[in-house]
Design a protein around this motif. Structure first.
Motif, PDB file in Angstrom:
ATOM      1  N   ASP A  38       0.336 -61.481 -72.641  1.00  0.00           N
ATOM      2  CA  ASP A  38       1.330 -62.268 -71.910  1.00  0.00           C
ATOM      3  C   ASP A  38       1.138 -63.761 -72.175  1.00  0.00           C
ATOM      4  OD1 ASP A  38      -1.042 -62.635 -70.580  1.00  0.00           O
ATOM      5  OD2 ASP A  38      -0.276 -62.127 -68.588  1.00  0.00           O
ATOM      6  N   LYS A  40       2.117 -67.099 -73.509  1.00  0.00           N
ATOM      7  CA  LYS A  40       3.425 -67.658 -73.817  1.00  0.00           C
ATOM      8  C   LYS A  40       3.428 -68.327 -75.189  1.00  0.00           C
ATOM      9  CE  LYS A  40       4.624 -68.483 -68.966  1.00  0.00           C
ATOM     10  NZ  LYS A  40       4.999 -69.500 -67.949  1.00  0.00           N
ATOM     11  N   GLY A  41       4.573 -68.213 -75.858  1.00  0.00           N
ATOM     12  CA  GLY A  41       4.762 -68.880 -77.134  1.00  0.00           C
ATOM     13  C   GLY A  41       4.204 -68.153 -78.331  1.00  0.00           C
TER      14      GLY A  41
END
Length: 277
Positions: A38, A40-41
């Motif tokens: 999980d 981000k990016g």
């Protein structure tokens, strides 16, 4: 989770100690091995997984059995940034104990990940005869997933690391002898710190008699991890800060940017085995 792990291992050891009264099997499985995150990016691709396994199935009735064993699995995938030129920020401390904001920008960063693990399954099996020499099988249970190592190989066309000292409002963009600046053709290896977790497991397949004492097993499988295998004490820059050089920077990995990231294994595909009755 500790309760589940202790019960899985304890029951498995007991059943293995009673192995002479059970059906022995060896097998392989292959398919998609996804180390889900999980963070981000980031984006993952080129996923591949497989395992070698051996174990026992103990018949409780004509249709119900309980099984356990040991498996060695491998997951391979590539991870990169959604934005190939994105700047990621982390906090570091230089050799003089001054804190600063460390900004890392890369071009075409790619991270090849390889995860090896030992798995201890504990499952119930339901089987029923559907034709002469052919049985239907369904297995459901849990596995203790223990990573052995989780290695990464990181590359980038270009890496640039700069510093901002908020206390004195100072930006440093090009000071190579103190670890700030850019260079081309980055390549480095690293490793994530890991811990064990629990997975659910399901198999649906058929057994084909190949003689009086042997049978071929073929099935589809699905495994899903619960809890994170990442064991990290602090957030880190995915390309580490080196206070004496811009060339020799450690590969911490994209998943190191969030110490609370949930990194879990998920796999599905086909399994083949050979049963010794």
């Amino acid at each position: 989770m500790k309760f589940n792990i202790k019960n899985i291992i304890g029951t498995s050891v007991f059943l293995i100690s009673q192995g002479m009264a059970a059906q022995f099997y060896v097998g392989v499985q292959t398919g998609i091995g996804n180390i889900q995150s999980d963070v981000k990016g980031t984006i993952a691709g080129n996923r591949l997984g497989g395992a070698l396994k051996a174990g026992y199935v103990y018949s409780l009735t004509n249709h119900i059995g309980i099984g356990t064993g040991v498996e060695f699995s491998q997951y391979k995938q590539e991870v990169s940034l959604n934005n190939s030129s994105e700047t990621l920020t982390n906090y570091e401390v230089d050799p003089s104990s001054s804190a600063f904001v460390y900004n890392v920008t890369t071009s075409n960063y790619n991270e090849k990940q390889t995860l090896h693990a030992i798995q201890i399954p504990l499952f119930l099996q339901y089987k029923t005869n559907i034709n002469k020499g052919i049985d239907f099988n369904f297995r459901a249970g849990a596995k203790y997933f223990l990573p052995v190592n989780y290695k990464i190989k990181a590359t980038a066309n270009y890496v640039n690391g700069t510093a901002y000292y908020p206390d004195v409002n100072l930006n440093i963009n090009d000071l190579p002898e103190y670890g700030f600046g850019g260079h081309d053709n980055y390549s480095a290896s690293g490793e994530y710190q890991t811990k064990g977790t629990v997975m659910s497991m399901f198999e649906l397949g058929f057994t084909f008699d190949m003689g009086v004492k042997n049978a071929l097993y073929a099935a589809m499988f699905l495994e899903n991890g619960y809890g994170s295998i990442l064991d990290q004490g602090k957030d880190e820059s995915y390309i580490g800060y080196n206070p004496t050089s811009i060339v020799d920077r450690k590969a911490n990995g994209l998943y190191s940017t969030d110490k609370n990231a949930k990194i879990r294994p998920v796999a599905f595909g086909i399994a083949f085995g050979w049963n010794f009755k």
